[in-house]
Each structure stands twice: as C-alpha cells, then as structure tokens.
Design a protein around this motif. Structure first.
Motif, PDB file in Angstrom:
ATOM      1  N   ASP A  60       0.869  -1.172   0.000  1.00 43.92           N
ATOM      2  CA  ASP A  60       0.000   0.000   0.000  1.00 43.92           C
ATOM      3  C   ASP A  60       0.910   1.227   0.000  1.00 43.92           C
ATOM      4  O   ASP A  60       2.088   1.131   0.342  1.00 43.92           O
ATOM      5  CB  ASP A  60      -0.870  -0.030   1.264  1.00 43.92           C
ATOM      6  N   ARG A  62      -0.131   4.475   1.540  1.00 44.08           N
ATOM      7  CA  ARG A  62      -0.327   5.171   2.817  1.00 44.08           C
ATOM      8  C   ARG A  62      -0.527   4.172   3.949  1.00 44.08           C
ATOM      9  O   ARG A  62      -1.507   3.426   3.946  1.00 44.08           O
ATOM     10  CB  ARG A  62      -1.514   6.114   2.730  1.00 44.08           C
ATOM     11  N   SER A  88      -3.120   1.398  -4.158  1.00 45.07           N
ATOM     12  CA  SER A  88      -3.469   2.702  -3.619  1.00 45.07           C
ATOM     13  C   SER A  88      -4.937   3.016  -3.836  1.00 45.07           C
ATOM     14  O   SER A  88      -5.506   2.672  -4.865  1.00 45.07           O
ATOM     15  CB  SER A  88      -2.617   3.784  -4.281  1.00 45.07           C
ATOM     16  N   ALA A  89      -5.499   3.682  -2.852  1.00 41.97           N
ATOM     17  CA  ALA A  89      -6.865   4.191  -2.985  1.00 41.97           C
ATOM     18  C   ALA A  89      -6.828   5.575  -3.626  1.00 41.97           C
ATOM     19  O   ALA A  89      -7.863   6.167  -3.882  1.00 41.97           O
ATOM     20  CB  ALA A  89      -7.529   4.268  -1.616  1.00 41.97           C
ATOM     21  N   TYR A  90      -5.602   6.056  -3.901  1.00 41.39           N
ATOM     22  CA  TYR A  90      -5.426   7.408  -4.422  1.00 41.39           C
ATOM     23  C   TYR A  90      -4.960   7.358  -5.870  1.00 41.39           C
ATOM     24  O   TYR A  90      -3.932   6.784  -6.178  1.00 41.39           O
ATOM     25  CB  TYR A  90      -4.395   8.167  -3.572  1.00 41.39           C
ATOM     26  N   SER A  91      -5.734   7.970  -6.738  1.00 33.91           N
ATOM     27  CA  SER A  91      -5.361   7.994  -8.156  1.00 33.91           C
ATOM     28  C   SER A  91      -4.579   9.257  -8.486  1.00 33.91           C
ATOM     29  O   SER A  91      -4.430   9.602  -9.651  1.00 33.91           O
ATOM     30  CB  SER A  91      -6.612   7.888  -9.034  1.00 33.91           C
ATOM     31  N   GLU A  92      -4.061   9.940  -7.453  1.00 30.48           N
ATOM     32  CA  GLU A  92      -3.306  11.162  -7.685  1.00 30.48           C
ATOM     33  C   GLU A  92      -2.082  10.876  -8.540  1.00 30.48           C
ATOM     34  O   GLU A  92      -1.346   9.919  -8.311  1.00 30.48           O
ATOM     35  CB  GLU A  92      -2.856  11.772  -6.347  1.00 30.48           C
ATOM     36  N   TYR A  95       1.499  10.370  -6.799  1.00 29.40           N
ATOM     37  CA  TYR A  95       1.803   9.051  -6.223  1.00 29.40           C
ATOM     38  C   TYR A  95       2.237   8.078  -7.323  1.00 29.40           C
ATOM     39  O   TYR A  95       3.222   7.359  -7.180  1.00 29.40           O
ATOM     40  CB  TYR A  95       0.584   8.465  -5.503  1.00 29.40           C
ATOM     41  N   LEU A 109      -5.167   0.450  -8.483  1.00 29.20           N
ATOM     42  CA  LEU A 109      -6.065   1.238  -7.636  1.00 29.20           C
ATOM     43  C   LEU A 109      -7.017   0.339  -6.862  1.00 29.20           C
ATOM     44  O   LEU A 109      -7.466  -0.687  -7.378  1.00 29.20           O
ATOM     45  CB  LEU A 109      -6.866   2.220  -8.490  1.00 29.20           C
TER      46      LEU A 109
END
Length: 163
Positions: A60, A62, A88-92, A95, A109
């Motif tokens: 992960d 974070r 990741s839960a973040y598609s930024e 990252y 994701l």
C-alpha cells in the motif's frame, strides 16, 4: 527463461482484511506463488526483507510508521531488487509518478480487481525469471574460485579473454 519454483511475496498493507484477502487469492492461484510474510507498515517490511528471500513486494502507499514509497526508496537504495506492485486508494498523479520513478512493476487502484492483480503478479514473475536468465549463476567465494582454477575444478571458457 529460468523458472522459479517458489515465487516469494511480501504483503505490506495496513488494512488487515484486504491483506488477508490478497494472501488467500495468491495461494488460490496455485502457480508457485507464496506469501511468505505479511506486515502492516514499511518499517516492519524492511526487517522482514533482511531475513527472507523476497521476489515481489506488494505494498500500500499510505500506512502508519512508514509509507510504501518511503519503504521502496530504502529497499532500492540498499541494493535489493525485488519487484514491487503498489496498491493505492489514491489515483493522484504524483503518487503514480513517484512509484514509476522507483521502478515499480504495477500501480493498482483500490478496490483491487482480482483479475488485474493476478496478471500483475504473473507479470512480475516473468520479469524476475527473464532477469535471472541474463545473470550469471553464483559460483562461490573468491577462495573457492581460485582453488577451483588451481586444482583443476574450474576452467575458463571461450568467453574469458587472456592476455
């Protein structure tokens, strides 16, 4: 291509239910993949990497204590070369950019699509096997090599240049 009989995986995920689900899925694939250890943060993962022969780190980004990207920086900075899949839960974009810059194999994701996850693990294994095909096999310590040449156990092949 050099086949690896047991492809060792380290899972690093602070969501315990997700980590257990991924570990079960890896084992159910029945393709020689083994989750040899599971940890909830990057710091614990670094300790496990010192003790285990790991081919693939699935992490992960974070997490508490040490995040996944910081952990990967330390792994690759220390000379270790396991493949890595980042979850990741973040598609930024930042990252993903950092992960790709570190050389990760895949960036998946959450929620994780198990078909994509299976393909990512198989792809990582193919990459490791391909890299091993181009690496010379270990032949021992310097003392063993010198003794081998002196006592006739080793001989130079055509690829060794003599002057």
């Amino acid at each position: 291509m050099i086949k690896i009989s047991h492809f060792n995986i380290l899972l690093v995920e602070d969501e315990i239910l997700l980590m257990q689900s991924l570990a079960r899925h890896v084992e159910e694939l029945d393709m020689g993949f083994r989750v040899v250890c599971q940890t909830a943060n990057g710091q614990d993962a670094l300790k496990r990497l010192e003790k285990e022969n790991i081919h693939l780190v699935i992490t992960d980004i974070r997490m508490p204590v040490m995040d996944g990207l910081n952990m990967l920086e330390k792994i690759y900075g220390g000379g270790d070369t396991p493949k890595a899949i980042v979850l990741s839960a973040y598609s930024e974009f930042e990252y993903a950019r950092q992960a790709l810059k570190l050389g990760v194999t895949e960036y998946l994701l959450k929620p994780i699509n198990l078909n994509d996850f299976s393909k990512a693990i198989s792809n990582a294994r193919r990459q490791v096997e391909k890299e091993r095909m181009h690496q010379p096999e270990e032949i021992g310590s310097l003392e063993q090599i010198i003794s081998g040449f002196l006592w006739g156990g080793l001989t130079a092949d055509a690829s060794v240049q003599t002057y």
